[in-house]
Design a protein around this motif. Structure first.
Motif, PDB file in Angstrom:
ATOM      1  N   SER A  34     -34.950  15.985  25.912  1.00 28.68           N
ATOM      2  CA  SER A  34     -35.155  15.227  24.681  1.00 28.68           C
ATOM      3  C   SER A  34     -34.582  13.825  24.820  1.00 28.68           C
ATOM      4  CB  SER A  34     -34.517  15.938  23.487  1.00 28.68           C
ATOM      5  OG  SER A  34     -33.107  15.964  23.620  1.00 28.68           O
ATOM      6  N   VAL A  35     -35.104  12.921  24.004  1.00 30.48           N
ATOM      7  CA  VAL A  35     -34.626  11.541  23.975  1.00 30.48           C
ATOM      8  C   VAL A  35     -34.863  10.982  22.582  1.00 30.48           C
ATOM      9  CG1 VAL A  35     -36.829  10.596  24.823  1.00 30.48           C
ATOM     10  CG2 VAL A  35     -34.723   9.286  25.133  1.00 30.48           C
ATOM     11  N   ARG A  36     -33.943  10.163  22.129  1.00 28.50           N
ATOM     12  CA  ARG A  36     -34.148   9.464  20.861  1.00 28.50           C
ATOM     13  C   ARG A  36     -34.989   8.228  21.136  1.00 28.50           C
ATOM     14  NH1 ARG A  36     -30.135  10.105  16.255  1.00 28.50           N
ATOM     15  NH2 ARG A  36     -29.262  12.173  16.623  1.00 28.50           N
ATOM     16  N   LEU A  37     -36.088   8.141  20.408  1.00 31.58           N
ATOM     17  CA  LEU A  37     -36.965   6.974  20.466  1.00 31.58           C
ATOM     18  C   LEU A  37     -36.873   6.287  19.119  1.00 31.58           C
ATOM     19  CD1 LEU A  37     -40.188   8.552  22.045  1.00 31.58           C
ATOM     20  CD2 LEU A  37     -38.299   7.414  23.231  1.00 31.58           C
ATOM     21  N   SER A  38     -36.744   4.973  19.136  1.00 34.07           N
ATOM     22  CA  SER A  38     -36.642   4.252  17.870  1.00 34.07           C
ATOM     23  C   SER A  38     -37.256   2.865  17.981  1.00 34.07           C
ATOM     24  CB  SER A  38     -35.171   4.127  17.444  1.00 34.07           C
ATOM     25  OG  SER A  38     -34.471   3.247  18.304  1.00 34.07           O
ATOM     26  N   ALA A  39     -37.508   2.277  16.818  1.00 35.30           N
ATOM     27  CA  ALA A  39     -37.979   0.897  16.781  1.00 35.30           C
ATOM     28  C   ALA A  39     -36.917  -0.017  17.390  1.00 35.30           C
ATOM     29  CB  ALA A  39     -38.292   0.489  15.348  1.00 35.30           C
ATOM     30  N   GLU A  40     -35.666   0.350  17.183  1.00 36.74           N
ATOM     31  CA  GLU A  40     -34.571  -0.476  17.681  1.00 36.74           C
ATOM     32  C   GLU A  40     -34.439  -0.427  19.198  1.00 36.74           C
ATOM     33  OE1 GLU A  40     -29.767  -0.465  17.326  1.00 36.74           O
ATOM     34  OE2 GLU A  40     -30.887  -0.282  15.442  1.00 36.74           O
ATOM     35  N   ASN A  41     -34.470   0.768  19.804  1.00 42.53           N
ATOM     36  CA  ASN A  41     -34.256   0.839  21.259  1.00 42.53           C
ATOM     37  C   ASN A  41     -35.538   0.597  22.072  1.00 42.53           C
ATOM     38  OD1 ASN A  41     -35.640   3.372  21.550  1.00 42.53           O
ATOM     39  ND2 ASN A  41     -33.729   4.535  21.428  1.00 42.53           N
ATOM     40  N   LYS A  42     -36.692   0.665  21.416  1.00 40.24           N
ATOM     41  CA  LYS A  42     -37.993   0.351  22.040  1.00 40.24           C
ATOM     42  C   LYS A  42     -38.301   1.185  23.289  1.00 40.24           C
ATOM     43  CE  LYS A  42     -37.764  -4.300  20.174  1.00 40.24           C
ATOM     44  NZ  LYS A  42     -36.639  -3.924  19.316  1.00 40.24           N
ATOM     45  N   ARG A  43     -37.600   2.302  23.450  1.00 36.82           N
ATOM     46  CA  ARG A  43     -37.867   3.184  24.584  1.00 36.82           C
ATOM     47  C   ARG A  43     -39.197   3.897  24.401  1.00 36.82           C
ATOM     48  NH1 ARG A  43     -32.494   6.619  26.193  1.00 36.82           N
ATOM     49  NH2 ARG A  43     -31.840   5.176  27.824  1.00 36.82           N
ATOM     50  N   GLN A  44     -39.782   4.302  25.516  1.00 32.71           N
ATOM     51  CA  GLN A  44     -40.993   5.103  25.526  1.00 32.71           C
ATOM     52  C   GLN A  44     -40.712   6.336  26.376  1.00 32.71           C
ATOM     53  OE1 GLN A  44     -44.597   2.822  26.441  1.00 32.71           O
ATOM     54  NE2 GLN A  44     -43.432   0.952  26.098  1.00 32.71           N
ATOM     55  N   LEU A  45     -41.508   7.366  26.180  1.00 33.45           N
ATOM     56  CA  LEU A  45     -41.381   8.560  27.006  1.00 33.45           C
ATOM     57  C   LEU A  45     -42.745   8.882  27.595  1.00 33.45           C
ATOM     58  CD1 LEU A  45     -39.301  10.761  27.897  1.00 33.45           C
ATOM     59  CD2 LEU A  45     -40.275  12.199  26.088  1.00 33.45           C
ATOM     60  N   TRP A  46     -42.777   9.104  28.904  1.00 28.54           N
ATOM     61  CA  TRP A  46     -43.985   9.570  29.582  1.00 28.54           C
ATOM     62  C   TRP A  46     -43.890  11.088  29.680  1.00 28.54           C
ATOM     63  CZ3 TRP A  46     -48.753   9.457  30.725  1.00 28.54           C
ATOM     64  CH2 TRP A  46     -49.271  10.206  31.773  1.00 28.54           C
ATOM     65  N   VAL A  47     -44.875  11.767  29.068  1.00 27.62           N
ATOM     66  CA  VAL A  47     -44.960  13.225  29.073  1.00 27.62           C
ATOM     67  C   VAL A  47     -46.228  13.593  29.847  1.00 27.62           C
ATOM     68  CG1 VAL A  47     -45.065  15.319  27.664  1.00 27.62           C
ATOM     69  CG2 VAL A  47     -43.850  13.285  26.794  1.00 27.62           C
ATOM     70  N   PRO A  48     -46.099  14.092  31.077  1.00 25.83           N
ATOM     71  CA  PRO A  48     -47.285  14.395  31.883  1.00 25.83           C
ATOM     72  C   PRO A  48     -48.062  15.610  31.374  1.00 25.83           C
ATOM     73  CG  PRO A  48     -45.261  14.462  33.219  1.00 25.83           C
ATOM     74  CD  PRO A  48     -44.857  14.358  31.789  1.00 25.83           C
ATOM     75  N   GLU A  49     -49.254  15.767  31.898  1.00 31.16           N
ATOM     76  CA  GLU A  49     -50.057  16.951  31.612  1.00 31.16           C
ATOM     77  C   GLU A  49     -49.257  18.189  32.022  1.00 31.16           C
ATOM     78  OE1 GLU A  49     -53.600  16.259  33.893  1.00 31.16           O
ATOM     79  OE2 GLU A  49     -54.282  14.666  32.558  1.00 31.16           O
ATOM     80  N   GLY A  50     -49.435  19.277  31.279  1.00 36.32           N
ATOM     81  CA  GLY A  50     -48.734  20.509  31.583  1.00 36.32           C
ATOM     82  C   GLY A  50     -47.457  20.702  30.785  1.00 36.32           C
ATOM     83  N   PHE A  51     -47.177  19.766  29.894  1.00 37.77           N
ATOM     84  CA  PHE A  51     -45.971  19.837  29.078  1.00 37.77           C
ATOM     85  C   PHE A  51     -46.347  19.931  27.605  1.00 37.77           C
ATOM     86  CE2 PHE A  51     -44.459  18.191  32.993  1.00 37.77           C
ATOM     87  CZ  PHE A  51     -43.116  18.509  33.078  1.00 37.77           C
ATOM     88  N   GLY A  52     -45.553  20.684  26.844  1.00 35.61           N
ATOM     89  CA  GLY A  52     -45.655  20.669  25.395  1.00 35.61           C
ATOM     90  C   GLY A  52     -44.856  19.490  24.884  1.00 35.61           C
ATOM     91  N   HIS A  53     -45.245  18.988  23.714  1.00 38.46           N
ATOM     92  CA  HIS A  53     -44.600  17.805  23.177  1.00 38.46           C
ATOM     93  C   HIS A  53     -44.398  17.944  21.679  1.00 38.46           C
ATOM     94  CE1 HIS A  53     -44.808  13.752  21.314  1.00 38.46           C
ATOM     95  NE2 HIS A  53     -43.849  13.558  22.189  1.00 38.46           N
TER      96      HIS A  53
END
Length: 181
Positions: free
Chosen positions: A99-118
């Protein structure tokens, strides 16, 4: 961009270079060449999605058993806890999550490949969630693993009962779900 590996091989946190001053900020949210060079992932996105959710809304854990989707996700308003779960039975990390916190403030993105639930839960008053997918939405192929599956034991960093759609309330347990080979 800065790429941070997670505990699940292939799932990566992407930190874009942000240029800001007293007027505001600018960042390139996606560049195919830079993404491929930084992550080693060469992909084509075919669909962009945008959702808005209130505090406590939990969406997930979603995936498509046919026409699987890789997802590049980010938040432009608010904050969420974003979760990826390995649903590939042949994987050494099958059933594990990150898991990761994504926010407007930190502008992080997460790459979730095929084969994963999200999935994600909204931690702020509301959140706007944007994601690119590598395959088109196929309703007949959509599946959902229950967010509170005891075998996964995900720490959603959220107290209380989340707000769920009917589809998410009816999610399967991992041991009963249609999974990837």
């Amino acid at each position: 961009m800065n790429v941070i590996e997670t505990s699940l091989p292939g799932v990566m946190i992407i930190e874009p270079k942000v240029f800001g001053d007293d007027r505001g900020f600018f960042y390139e949210s996606f560049n195919a060449k830079a993404f491929a060079e930084a992550t080693g992932v060469k992909t084509e996105f075919v669909q962009d999605n945008h959702s808005r959710s209130a505090h406590g809304v939990l969406r997930g854990l979603h995936y498509q058993i046919e026409n699987p989707q890789g997802k590049l996700v980010r938040v432009t308003v608010g904050e969420v806890l974003d979760v990826a779960v390995d649903l590939r039975k042949s994987s050494p990390t099958f059933g594990q999550w990150t898991s990761v916190r994504l926010s407007a403030e930190n502008k992080r993105q997460l790459w979730v490949p095929e084969g994963f639930g999200h999935g994600f839960v909204v931690l702020s008053e509301s959140a706007e969630f944007l994601y690119k997918t590598t395959n088109y939405y196929t309703p007949s192929a959509e599946r959902c693993v229950r967010w509170n599956d005891p075998d996964l034991a995900i720490d959603w960093e959220f107290e209380g009962q989340p707000l769920l759609s009917g589809k998410d309330q009816a999610g399967s347990l991992l041991k009963e779900a249609s999974l990837f080979p």
